[in-house]
Write a protein that holds these residues in place. Structure first.
Motif, PDB file in Angstrom:
ATOM      1  N   LEU A 323      12.368  54.148  35.327  1.00  0.00           N
ATOM      2  CA  LEU A 323      13.023  55.334  35.879  1.00  0.00           C
ATOM      3  C   LEU A 323      14.542  55.246  35.704  1.00  0.00           C
ATOM      4  CD1 LEU A 323      10.929  55.831  39.143  1.00  0.00           C
ATOM      5  CD2 LEU A 323      10.957  57.339  37.148  1.00  0.00           C
ATOM      6  N   GLY A 324      15.100  54.056  35.939  1.00  0.00           N
ATOM      7  CA  GLY A 324      16.534  53.882  35.722  1.00  0.00           C
ATOM      8  C   GLY A 324      16.924  54.102  34.274  1.00  0.00           C
ATOM      9  N   SER A 325      16.069  53.658  33.348  1.00  0.00           N
ATOM     10  CA  SER A 325      16.369  53.847  31.933  1.00  0.00           C
ATOM     11  C   SER A 325      16.341  55.323  31.545  1.00  0.00           C
ATOM     12  CB  SER A 325      15.388  53.057  31.064  1.00  0.00           C
ATOM     13  OG  SER A 325      14.121  53.690  30.987  1.00  0.00           O
ATOM     14  N   LEU A 326      15.481  56.103  32.184  1.00  0.00           N
ATOM     15  CA  LEU A 326      15.420  57.538  31.873  1.00  0.00           C
ATOM     16  C   LEU A 326      16.690  58.257  32.323  1.00  0.00           C
ATOM     17  CD1 LEU A 326      11.694  58.400  32.700  1.00  0.00           C
ATOM     18  CD2 LEU A 326      12.731  57.770  30.508  1.00  0.00           C
ATOM     19  N   VAL A 327      17.256  57.812  33.435  1.00  0.00           N
ATOM     20  CA  VAL A 327      18.545  58.363  33.859  1.00  0.00           C
ATOM     21  C   VAL A 327      19.612  58.062  32.802  1.00  0.00           C
ATOM     22  CG1 VAL A 327      20.382  58.235  35.586  1.00  0.00           C
ATOM     23  CG2 VAL A 327      17.984  58.219  36.310  1.00  0.00           C
ATOM     24  N   ALA A 328      19.613  56.820  32.305  1.00  0.00           N
ATOM     25  CA  ALA A 328      20.577  56.434  31.278  1.00  0.00           C
ATOM     26  C   ALA A 328      20.365  57.224  29.991  1.00  0.00           C
ATOM     27  CB  ALA A 328      20.470  54.934  31.005  1.00  0.00           C
ATOM     28  N   TRP A 329      19.098  57.446  29.614  1.00  0.00           N
ATOM     29  CA  TRP A 329      18.811  58.264  28.428  1.00  0.00           C
ATOM     30  C   TRP A 329      19.388  59.674  28.586  1.00  0.00           C
ATOM     31  CZ3 TRP A 329      17.384  57.463  23.635  1.00  0.00           C
ATOM     32  CH2 TRP A 329      16.630  56.338  23.289  1.00  0.00           C
ATOM     33  N   THR A 330      19.201  60.262  29.748  1.00  0.00           N
ATOM     34  CA  THR A 330      19.671  61.628  29.979  1.00  0.00           C
ATOM     35  C   THR A 330      21.183  61.721  29.835  1.00  0.00           C
ATOM     36  OG1 THR A 330      17.826  62.038  31.494  1.00  0.00           O
ATOM     37  CG2 THR A 330      19.716  63.524  31.644  1.00  0.00           C
ATOM     38  N   ILE A 331      21.898  60.788  30.451  1.00  0.00           N
ATOM     39  CA  ILE A 331      23.359  60.789  30.385  1.00  0.00           C
ATOM     40  C   ILE A 331      23.829  60.581  28.948  1.00  0.00           C
ATOM     41  CG2 ILE A 331      25.434  59.559  31.111  1.00  0.00           C
ATOM     42  CD1 ILE A 331      23.945  58.918  33.740  1.00  0.00           C
ATOM     43  N   THR A 332      23.205  59.641  28.245  1.00  0.00           N
ATOM     44  CA  THR A 332      23.609  59.319  26.877  1.00  0.00           C
ATOM     45  C   THR A 332      23.384  60.496  25.943  1.00  0.00           C
ATOM     46  OG1 THR A 332      23.074  56.986  27.250  1.00  0.00           O
ATOM     47  CG2 THR A 332      23.260  57.724  24.962  1.00  0.00           C
ATOM     48  N   LEU A 333      22.233  61.132  26.053  1.00  0.00           N
ATOM     49  CA  LEU A 333      21.915  62.240  25.160  1.00  0.00           C
ATOM     50  C   LEU A 333      22.794  63.449  25.433  1.00  0.00           C
ATOM     51  CD1 LEU A 333      19.972  62.904  22.870  1.00  0.00           C
ATOM     52  CD2 LEU A 333      18.409  63.864  24.551  1.00  0.00           C
ATOM     53  N   ALA A 334      23.053  63.729  26.708  1.00  0.00           N
ATOM     54  CA  ALA A 334      23.943  64.841  27.044  1.00  0.00           C
ATOM     55  C   ALA A 334      25.337  64.602  26.475  1.00  0.00           C
ATOM     56  CB  ALA A 334      24.001  65.027  28.560  1.00  0.00           C
ATOM     57  N   ALA A 335      25.800  63.358  26.530  1.00  0.00           N
ATOM     58  CA  ALA A 335      27.111  63.031  25.963  1.00  0.00           C
ATOM     59  C   ALA A 335      27.125  63.237  24.447  1.00  0.00           C
ATOM     60  CB  ALA A 335      27.486  61.591  26.303  1.00  0.00           C
ATOM     61  N   GLY A 336      25.970  62.996  23.800  1.00  0.00           N
ATOM     62  CA  GLY A 336      25.893  63.163  22.359  1.00  0.00           C
ATOM     63  C   GLY A 336      26.177  64.573  21.893  1.00  0.00           C
ATOM     64  N   TYR A 337      25.900  65.548  22.734  1.00  0.00           N
ATOM     65  CA  TYR A 337      26.153  66.947  22.371  1.00  0.00           C
ATOM     66  C   TYR A 337      27.644  67.197  22.127  1.00  0.00           C
ATOM     67  CZ  TYR A 337      26.535  72.033  22.869  1.00  0.00           C
ATOM     68  OH  TYR A 337      26.825  73.360  22.674  1.00  0.00           O
ATOM     69  N   PHE A 338      28.506  66.468  22.838  1.00  0.00           N
ATOM     70  CA  PHE A 338      29.942  66.720  22.785  1.00  0.00           C
ATOM     71  C   PHE A 338      30.680  65.818  21.800  1.00  0.00           C
ATOM     72  CE2 PHE A 338      28.502  67.930  27.052  1.00  0.00           C
ATOM     73  CZ  PHE A 338      28.942  69.245  27.102  1.00  0.00           C
TER      74      PHE A 338
END
Length: 448
Positions: A323-338
Motif C-alpha cells: 500500500l505504501g508503494s502504491l502511494v509512491a507510484w501515484t506521486i511519481t507518476l503524477a510528477a512525470g506529467y510535468f
C-alpha cells in the motif's frame, strides 16, 4: 509434494529446496533482460520508428486493412499479445497441475520467447508487421513462462520465507537487466567503433536479449523439480479452463478480491514499464542513450528497493508495504506529467523514484498471493495471477494508445494511468489477507 509437507527436521530436503531456490532465482536472471532491454528500452521507440517508416502520408499503417496511427502500433501490439496469453495460460496452468510436469512446459515457453526475441535482429526497414508478430509471440511466451516460474514459489519456500525468496528473485532479475543494459549502452553509444549503424546496434541489442534468455534458462531447468500430479484426466481448454479457475476462485472470494486489486494497480505498473521509453523519446525528446541510462538507473535501484521492501515487509507486513508503494507510484507518476522536454536530469529523478518501488511492489505482491493459493492448485491459480501480472494488463496500454490517438499528446496518455494506482490502493486496503490465507487452507504467518 508441497512445501508445507516438509518437516523442519529433514536436512536433505532442506538442502534440496535451497538448491531449487538458487536455480529458481536464475530464471528471473534469464528472462528479465527481455523485459528490460527489449520491452522497456529498445523495442517501443524502434518499432514505432519502423512503423512510421511504413506509414502513409497521414501517419497511419494498415495491418490487416485496419488504419492505425503509427505512434500507437506498439501499444496495440502489446495489447494483442495479452489476448494470446489469455487463451494459452489457463490451459498451460491446468496442464501443469494435472500432470505435475512443469519443467517441459517452462522449457517450451522459455525457448519460444527466446527464439522470437533473437529473431528481432531481422526487424529493419518497414517490417513493422514482423516486429508486431515477434512481439506478440515473445510477450505471450514470457507470460506463460513467468506463470509457471511463479507457481514454483509455494513449493520451494515455506510461508515465513516467501517474501524474502520472492524479493531475491526480483533482485536477480534487475541485476541481470543492469548488466545487459551496461553492455547495450556501450554498444549503442560506440556503434561506429564496432562497425555498426545505429539501427544495426539496436537490432543486435534486441537479439542478444534472446540469446541471454535461452542460455541462462538452462540453469533452472536443471535444478527445479517436477512434483506429483494433483489430479488425472482430461482438462477443459482455453477460456473454458479460465472460467473453471474463476469458478473455483469464487469459493475463495477474498483471494479473488486480492487478484482484482492486483489486476488494477499492476495494470498501471506494466503500462509505465512498457510505455516509459516511448514517452521519453516522443514527448520529452530524449535520446536513446539517455533512455538507456534512465532504465539502467531503474534496474540498479530496483535491486536495492526489492531487498529493502522485503525487509520492511518483515516489520510492517506485505500488505501495508505494498500500500505504501502504491502511494509512491501515484506521486511519481503524477510528477512525470510535468517533466520539461529536453531535460534528462528530471527524467533521471523520475526513474530513481520508479526504481525504488518497482521491484518491491511486484515481489511482495507475488509472495502475498502465494499464501492465498489452495494447496495443489499453484499453476492453475498463478495462471490467473499472471493474467493480471502481464496477461490482463491490456487496459493500460490500450488506454495509453487510444488517448494518444485521440489527443496526439503522450502527456495526456501518461496522466491517465494515475487512476490505476488510486483504485488499486482502495481495493487492496479492503482485503482481509489473514482471513483469506486461512480460508485457502494455508498456515497464517505471524506477520503478513
Amino acid at each position: 509434494m508441497g512445501i508445507d509437507t516438509v518437516r523442519a527436521g529433514a536436512p536433505d530436503e532442506t538442502a534440496a529446496l535451497r538448491r531449487e531456490q538458487r536455480g529458481w532465482y536464475v530464471y528471473d536472471w534469464a528472462c528479465s533482460v527481455y523485459s528490460t532491454s527489449v520491452l522497456t528500452v529498445f523495442l517501443g521507440p524502434y518499432l514505432t520508428a519502423v512503423a512510421r517508416h511504413a506509414a502513409d502520408a497521414d501517419g497511419y499503417v494498415h495491418p490487416l486493412g485496419v488504419p492505425v496511427r503509427a505512434g500507437s502500433f506498439f501499444a496495440y501490439a502489446v495489447s494483442l499479445s495479452v489476448i494470446v496469453a489469455v487463451l494459452v495460460m489457463p490451459l498451460v496452468g491446468s496442464l501443469a497441475d494435472r500432470t505435475g510436469r512443469k519443467k517441459p512446459l517452462l522449457a517450451a515457453a522459455a525457448y519460444t520467447g527466446a527464439a522470437a526475441t533473437t529473431g528481432m535482429f531481422f526487424l529493419d526497414g518497414d517490417r513493422y508487421l514482423l516486429g508486431g508478430l515477434l512481439l506478440v509471440v515473445a510477450n505471450a511466451a514470457q507470460s506463460v513462462g513467468m506463470m509457471l516460474y511463479n507457481s514454483y514459489l509455494p513449493q520451494i519456500a515455506p510461508p515465513a520465507d516467501r517474501d524474502a525468496v520472492s524479493s531475491r528473485g526480483w533482485a536477480f532479475g534487475y541485476a541481470a537487466g543492469s548488466l545487459m543494459l551496461v553492455a547495450d549502452l556501450v554498444l549503442y553509444s560506440a556503434h561506429d567503433s564496432f562497425g555498426l549503424s545505429e539501427t544495426a546496434a539496436v537490432r543486435v541489442c534486441l537479439a542478444s536479449a534472446g540469446l541471454w534468455w535461452g542460455a541462462f534458462a538452462l540453469v533452472p531447468l536443471r535444478r527445479l523439480r517436477d512434483r506429483h500430479a494433483r489430479v488425472e484426466g482430461a482438462a477443459p481448454t482455453g477460456l473454458r479452463r479460465l472460467a473453471a479457475t474463476v469458478r473455483d476462485m469464487r469459493r475463495h472470494p477474498r483471494t479473488l478480491a486480492f487478484l482484482l486489486a492486483y489486476l488494477v494497480y499492476n495494470d498501471g505498473i506494466q503500462t509505465v514499464i512498457t510505455q516509459a521509453s516511448v514517452y521519453g523519446s516522443e514527448e520529452l525528446g530524449l535520446g536513446q542513450s539517455t533512455l538507456i541510462g534512465a532504465v539502467l538507473l531503474v534496474q540498479v535501484l530496483a535491486v536495492a528497493g526489492a531487498l529493502a521492501m522485503g525487509r520492511l515487509a518483515r516489520v510492517h507486513g506485505a500488505q501495508r508495504t505494498i500500500l505504501g508503494s502504491l502511494v509512491a507510484w501515484t506521486i511519481t507518476l503524477a510528477a512525470g506529467y510535468f517533466l520539461p522536454a529536453g531535460a534528462p536530469v528530471f527524467f533521471y529523478v523520475l526513474a530513481a523514484g520508479i526504481g525504488l518501488v518497482l521491484g518491491g511492489s511486484q515481489a511482495l505482491s507475488r509472495s502475498l498471493f502465494s499464501h492465498l493459493v489452495p494447496p495443489g492448485k499453484e499453476a492453475e491459480y498463478f495462471s490467473a495471477y499472471e493474467l493480471s501480472d502481464r496477461g490482463m494488463s491490456w487496459l493500460g496500454p490500450l488506454l495509453f494508445g487510444v488517448t494518444y490517438q485521440l489527443t496526439g499528446s503522450y502527456r495526456s496518455a501518461i496522466v491517465s494511468l494515475v487512476a490505476f494506482f488510486v483504485i488499486g490502493f482502495v481495493l487492496l486496503a479492503r482485503v482481509p489477507v489473514r482471513r483469506a490465507i486461512g480460508e485457502a487452507g494455508n498456515p497464517v504467518p505471524e506477520r503478513i
